[in-house]
Motif scaffolding. Structure first.
Motif: not given
Length: 327
Positions: A261-272
């Motif tokens: 989930f930490a990895e998910y957040l890292t990626r999601r925070m960079e998306q629109p």
């Protein structure tokens, strides 16, 4: 107030929706006038105790927001001191407490408005701990003569409490000469001045748009003394929020799942269109969908641990990871 159902959080909090229009109006009794040589223990006041409880809840339930919490405490302290002055018979005019909350989506503006309403009511500034939330559609009409009654109805529902105007900048559309938003603003201005002390208006929205909104409306700017900025969450705060949301609903991450989930957040925070705590809530709800599909496909008896645990598989099934692998 009702507690939110599911993951219905503005931020991790025990409060429900913003439109708390069912709260009863409870008049706050002013104590007797004290002698000039008396001393007053602010902490012994029943109203102060209610404020302290609200502030403690704010600290315990909301992640981050240090500057916001500090401003809320300052406003609460101002009203407590004013209340103490009245107890000594000192003349004190009610301060103007209209506010502007600026920040991105999911940063807690509505939740803090609800806490503020509780504090203002406890200290006798408003008659009910009520927040009536509106948007442009609730205030602005589509034809001549339609805006005034809509705006006045919203004001009537908020009377004695807090009117929370979300995405307030949509009231002002200078590019459209026939737009009726300016009429709604003028009515709000009048009521903000005439009813200050019995109505608090909070304008909320994105920082850049709110700056334009206030710069184009000098009358509004002069009537809103408190501008409070809600910063976006960092990664660590978002993980803490996820843990709180899961615990509130009786779920938990297995060890590998929390890292996923930490990895998910890292990626999601960079998306629109990332929306802070709101996006965390949505992500967890989708994880639950994938967990449910996984558990049903096991085709075996399930134990309690099965039902409460989200696995790495439930996280990595997100399209956020699929899009990366396809890239």
């Amino acid at each position: 107030m009702e507690k939110p159902k599911g993951f219905g959080y503005h931020r991790p909090s025990t409060n429900g929706p913003a439109n708390a229009t069912t709260e009863t109006e409870e008049p706050v009794t002013e104590p007797a006038i004290l002698d000039d040589d008396a001393v007053l223990d602010l902490s012994a006041d029943e109203a102060a105790a209610r404020v302290s409880a609200t502030l403690a809840a704010l600290d315990a339930e909301l992640i981050g927001l240090t500057p916001v919490k500090r401003r809320v405490r300052e406003i609460a302290s101002l009203l407590q001191v004013d209340r103490a002055r009245r107890q000594f018979g000192l003349v004190t005019s009610k301060p103007t407490l209209h506010m502007s909350f600026t920040g991105g989506p999911g940063t807690g503006k509505t939740t803090v408005a609800m806490r503020m309403a509780a504090i203002l009511h406890a200290l006798g500034y408003i008659r009910a701990p009520r927040v009536h939330a509106v948007t442009r559609d609730d205030l602005v009409g589509q034809f001549i003569g339609h805006t005034a009654p809509k705006t006045k109805e919203a004001l009537a529902r908020a009377a004695g409490g807090v009117l929370f105007v979300d995405e307030a900048y949509f009231l002002f559309r200078p590019e459209n000469e026939r737009d009726y938003g300016q009429e709604a603003i003028e009515i709000l201005l009048t009521e903000m001045e005439n009813e200050r002390g019995d109505l608090v208006v909070i304008f909320a929205g994105y920082p850049d748009r709110m700056a334009t909104f206030f710069s184009a409306n000098p009358g509004l700017s002069s009537r809103v003394p408190h501008h409070i900025a809600f910063e976006d969450y960092n990664h660590e705060e978002l993980m803490h929020i996820a843990d709180l949301m899961l615990a509130a609903e009786g779920f938990q991450f297995e060890d590998n799942a929390r890292q996923a989930f930490a990895e998910y957040l890292t990626r999601r925070m960079e998306q629109p269109r990332f929306s802070n705590a709101r996006s965390v809530r949505n992500a967890i709800e989708r994880c639950r969908l994938r967990q449910a599909r996984r558990l049903v496909s096991l085709d075996r008896p399930l134990g309690k641990q099965d039902l409460v645990t989200l696995t790495a598989e439930d996280i990595y099934g997100s399209s956020v990871f699929a899009e990366e692998s396809n890239g």
